[in-house]
Design an enzyme around this catalytic site. Structure first.
Site, mmCIF file in Angstrom:
data_model
loop_
_atom_site.group_PDB
_atom_site.id
_atom_site.type_symbol
_atom_site.label_atom_id
_atom_site.label_comp_id
_atom_site.label_asym_id
_atom_site.label_seq_id
_atom_site.Cartn_x
_atom_site.Cartn_y
_atom_site.Cartn_z
ATOM 1 N N SER A 52 27.079 91.188 21.042
ATOM 2 C CA SER A 52 27.716 92.460 20.703
ATOM 3 C C SER A 52 27.646 92.727 19.204
ATOM 4 O O SER A 52 27.585 91.812 18.382
ATOM 5 C CB SER A 52 29.179 92.453 21.138
ATOM 6 O OG SER A 52 29.280 92.138 22.505
HETATM 7 N N1 SAH Z 1 30.408 88.087 23.868
HETATM 8 C C1 SAH Z 1 28.995 87.999 24.018
HETATM 9 C C2 SAH Z 1 28.463 89.217 24.757
HETATM 10 C C3 SAH Z 1 27.346 88.882 25.636
HETATM 11 S S1 SAH Z 1 26.796 90.189 26.665
HETATM 12 C C4 SAH Z 1 28.311 87.884 22.664
HETATM 13 O O1 SAH Z 1 28.815 88.447 21.691
HETATM 14 O O2 SAH Z 1 27.268 87.248 22.579
HETATM 15 C C5 SAH Z 1 27.726 89.911 28.139
HETATM 16 C C6 SAH Z 1 27.573 88.591 28.812
HETATM 17 O O3 SAH Z 1 28.276 88.660 30.055
HETATM 18 C C7 SAH Z 1 26.139 88.191 29.164
HETATM 19 O O4 SAH Z 1 25.874 86.939 28.623
HETATM 20 C C8 SAH Z 1 26.133 88.157 30.698
HETATM 21 O O5 SAH Z 1 25.293 87.150 31.222
HETATM 22 C C9 SAH Z 1 27.598 87.874 31.004
HETATM 23 N N2 SAH Z 1 28.018 88.242 32.340
HETATM 24 C C10 SAH Z 1 27.627 89.308 33.091
HETATM 25 N N3 SAH Z 1 28.268 89.307 34.267
HETATM 26 C C11 SAH Z 1 29.091 88.226 34.263
HETATM 27 C C12 SAH Z 1 30.022 87.686 35.202
HETATM 28 N N4 SAH Z 1 30.239 88.258 36.397
HETATM 29 N N5 SAH Z 1 30.692 86.576 34.858
HETATM 30 C C13 SAH Z 1 30.499 85.974 33.651
HETATM 31 N N6 SAH Z 1 29.638 86.433 32.735
HETATM 32 C C14 SAH Z 1 28.951 87.547 33.031
#
Ligand code: SAH
Length: 199
Positions: A52
């Site tokens: 993000s």
């Molecule tokens: N906070 C992270 C954002 C990553 S994007 C950062 O700053 O790097 C969102 C993440 O949510 C991705 O890695 C994706 O794989 C994960 N995700 C999507 N659906 C999910 C679920 N049902 N349970 C857990 N993680 C999930």
């Protein structure tokens, strides 16, 4: 980054600003994108996922009004960057990621930085982490079509949750558990990858 992009855009919580200043963001992005690590934009981290934008991480963290002794549940570990910011601010972070390779890489990065107050789980975060509930705060970093009931259920009394809701058009919501009920407040328009269902 903290002064020009985050403080300048209105983030005031000094603890949040300090935490962002302490976390080396370049360690959470692919090496080839290192030059962009401190730009105010989301970046690809592999597996079709993104880290993000720093301002949004700051905004969501500030909305949780953390004081230091909380237990926080994070859904969507991704790169682990938001996890690190939370780990700087509270006593316990419980983080769930559905893509195993991302979870493993984030864990390696976070352990390498010395964080010892983070618990990791690979699985469907829309189910939360019932064995560890209730949580004082919940942060969801992938967008759900609607707020998953299990996450609301795992929010303790006085707890706060930030969660992006929607498909194409998404809004960030703050959900508060107060006097036995739930209150929700729309904060701003956002764009996150979707919260996917487990198999
Ligand atoms: N906070 C992270 C954002 C990553 S994007 C950062 O700053 O790097 C969102 C993440 O949510 C991705 O890695 C994706 O794989 C994960 N995700 C999507 N659906 C999910 C679920 N049902 N349970 C857990 N993680 C999930």
């Amino acid at each position: 980054m903290v002064d020009s992009q985050i403080r300048a855009r209105g983030i005031k919580d000094e603890r949040v600003l300090e935490a962002l200043g302490r976390v080396p963001r370049h360690l959470f992005v692919p090496e080839s994108l290192g030059a962009l690590a401190y730009a105010d934009e989301p970046l690809p981290i592999g597996e079709g996922q993104t880290i993000s934008q720093p301002y949004i991480v700051a905004y969501m963290t500030e909305a949780l009004e953390l004081e230091g002794d909380e237990r926080v549940l994070e859904i969507g570990t991704g790169s682990g960057y938001q996890t690190a910011v939370l780990a700087e601010l509270v006593s316990e972070v419980w983080t769930v990621e559905i893509v195993e390779s991302l979870a493993l890489r984030a864990r390696r990065t976070l352990e390498g930085l010395g964080y010892r107050n983070i618990r990791y789980k690979v699985g469907d975060g829309s189910l939360g982490w019932p064995e560890a509930a209730p949580f004082d705060a919940v942060v969801v970093t992938a967008a759900a079509a609607r707020v998953p009931d299990s996450l609301q259920d795992q929010l303790g009394a006085g707890g706060r949750m930030v969660v992006p809701v929607g498909t194409d058009l998404q809004e960030l919501y703050l959900i508060l558990r107060e006097n036995g009920g739930l209150k929700s407040k729309r904060l701003l328009s956002v764009r996150f990858v979707p919260l996917v269902k487990g198999t």
